[in-house]
Design an enzyme around this catalytic site. Structure first.
Site, mmCIF file in Angstrom:
data_model
loop_
_atom_site.group_PDB
_atom_site.id
_atom_site.type_symbol
_atom_site.label_atom_id
_atom_site.label_comp_id
_atom_site.label_asym_id
_atom_site.label_seq_id
_atom_site.Cartn_x
_atom_site.Cartn_y
_atom_site.Cartn_z
ATOM 1 N N ILE A 147 44.226 40.792 47.689
ATOM 2 C CA ILE A 147 43.527 41.251 46.493
ATOM 3 C C ILE A 147 42.732 40.059 45.961
ATOM 4 C CG2 ILE A 147 45.116 43.105 45.895
ATOM 5 C CD1 ILE A 147 46.501 41.333 43.949
ATOM 6 N N ASP A 148 41.655 40.351 45.270
ATOM 7 C CA ASP A 148 40.748 39.307 44.816
ATOM 8 C C ASP A 148 41.435 38.327 43.871
ATOM 9 O OD1 ASP A 148 38.801 40.695 46.191
ATOM 10 O OD2 ASP A 148 38.054 41.721 44.400
ATOM 11 N N LYS A 149 40.895 37.141 43.800
ATOM 12 C CA LYS A 149 41.413 36.122 42.882
ATOM 13 C C LYS A 149 41.502 36.649 41.457
ATOM 14 C CE LYS A 149 40.096 31.716 40.722
ATOM 15 N NZ LYS A 149 39.077 30.627 40.702
ATOM 16 N N ARG A 205 35.205 47.549 43.371
ATOM 17 C CA ARG A 205 34.151 46.993 42.525
ATOM 18 C C ARG A 205 32.767 47.464 42.977
ATOM 19 N NH1 ARG A 205 35.932 40.757 42.663
ATOM 20 N NH2 ARG A 205 34.170 40.509 41.209
#
Length: 323
Positions: free
Chosen positions: A142-144, A242
Site C-alpha cells: 500500500i502507498d506510503k 486514486r
C-alpha cells in the site's frame, strides 16, 4: 574461468493447449511468483519460447516450450530497525500489519532505512526470501501515504501460496476513502486500464493499452462536498483507487498527486467547508480497512478489519456533523 556462485533456477514448461491468459499472468500462476517479478524476468530476456525472447502480452499456444531462468537472489543488506509497528496477527508463516500513514513499505534506492521491512526484520527476525531482494516478505503493497492492513510472508512457502492467491484474485481488499464531490450513484464499478502517464512517468493514468484494472465503489455517506466510500479492489495496480476515482472526476481528499488543490474549485459554502475538511484531514483520506485471504496451510479464511485512524476519524465525524 567460470564462476562457482549460485546458478539460476531453470524451469521448462511444455504447453499442451492454447492459453487465454497472457504470458506474465500464466507464469505468475504456474511458478507462484508475483506478476511484477515475472514481468522483470521477461524484460531482461530470461523467458524464452522455443529459444526466442517474447513479450509479456503473448498468449502461450499449444506446442510452445517455455524456458524461464530465475537468477539467484542478490544479497542486499537490510538492517533491522526498532521502529514501532502494529502487528495484529502473527504465526510461523505470516504477519498481518496495520501500517500507519507515512511509513514506506520496503527499501528502495536512496531510501534504504526507516521502512516497514526494516521494522518487521527487527520484530520477527526473518521474512521470506522470495521476490525482489529489497522486498523480503512483501506480497502486496500500500502507498506510503495510505494507512491500513497488509499481509507479509515470513516463510517462502507462505509467500508462494499468498502470491498465487493474489494473482488469482482470491484476496479480498477493501478501503475507506473520502472523495471530493458526489459520485452520483450509490455504487459503481470502474473498469479502466491503468499504465504509466505518458506525460509524467512518475504518475499512473488511465491509458489505452494499460493493464486491466477493476475497482468496485459504494457510497457509505454523503457529506456536503465529499462522499465517504467503501472501495473494493478486484485487481491491484499501482495507485489504482486514486487513479480510478480521479478518472471519475472525484479525486481522493488530500491526494497530493492526483487531486492537489481540487477543493479550490468548489464555490461558496461548499468551498469553505472543503477547505476546513482538508485542513482537518491533514493527509490522504485512504485507509485499507478490511483484508481477507486463505491461510497458506489450510482452508481457514483469515479476516481482519481496521478502523479509521486519527486524524481521519475526527475529520469524518466533523464532516458528518456539518453536512
Amino acid at each position: 574461468m567460470t564462476g562457482s556462485g549460485p546458478k539460476p533456477d531453470i524451469h521448462h514448461l511444455d504447453i499442451d493447449e492454447d492459453q487465454d491468459d497472457r504470458l506474465d499472468s500464466f507464469l505468475a500462476d504456474r511458478l507462484h511468483l508475483s506478476r511484477s517479478h515475472v514481468a522483470s524476468l521477461i524484460h531482461h530476456g530470461l523467458v524464452v519460447i522455443d529459444g526466442a525472447p517474447v513479450r509479456k502480452s503473448y498468449r502461450p499456444q499449444r506446442g510452445d516450450r517455455i524456458t524461464v531462468s530465475i537468477p539467484p537472489a542478490r544479497s542486499v543488506e537490510i538492517r533491522p530497525e526498532d521502529i514501532p509497528v502494529e502487528v495484529i496477527f502473527e504465526d510461523e508463516d505470516l504477519l498481518v500489519v496495520d501500517k500507519p500513514a507515512g511509513l514506506v513499505v520496503h527499501p528502495a534506492p536512496g531510501n534504504r532505512s526507516g521502512t516497514l521491512v526494516n521494522a518487521l526484520l527487527h520484530h520477527a527476525g526473518r521474512l521470506s526470501s522470495l521476490g525482489l531482494p529489497d522486498r523480503p516478505g512483501i506480497v502486496h503493497r500500500i502507498d506510503k501515504d495510505t494507512s491500513g492492513l497488509l499481509v507479509v510472508a515470513k516463510s517462502d512457502y507462505a509467500h508462494r501460496c499468498l502470491a498465487r492467491d493474489l494473482a488469482r484474485r482470491r484476496f479480498r481488499r477493501s478501503y475507506l476513502a473520502a472523495a471530493w464531490g458526489h459520485i452520483g450513484v450509490e455504487q459503481v464499478t470502474v473498469d479502466l486500464p491503468i499504465g504509466r502517464d505518458p506525460k509524467a512517468r512518475k504518475r499512473m493514468a488511465v491509458v489505452e493499452g494499460g493493464r486491466r484494472a477493476i475497482t468496485h465503489v459504494r457510497r457509505l455517506e454523503r457529506w456536503r462536498a465529499a462522499d465517504l466510500l467503501a472501495v473494493r479492489l478486484e485487481t491491484g495496480r499501482t495507485h489504482q483507487i486514486r487513479v480510478h476515482l480521479r478518472a471519475r472526476g472525484h479525486p481522493i481528499v488530500m491526494d497530493p498527486v492526483y487531486g492537489h488543490g481540487w477543493e479550490r474549485g468548489l464555490l461558496g459554502a461548499g468551498g469553505r467547508w472543503a477547505d476546513e475538511f482538508a485542513r482537518l484531514c491533514g493527509r490522504l483520506f485512504l485507509h485499507a480497512a478490511r483484508l481477507s485471504f486463505q491461510h497458506p496451510r489450510g482452508d481457514e479464511l483469515l479476516s481482519f478489519s481496521s478502523s479509521l485512524p486519527e486524524p481521519l476519524r475526527s475529520s469524518a465525524k466533523w464532516a458528518r456533523e456539518t453536512s
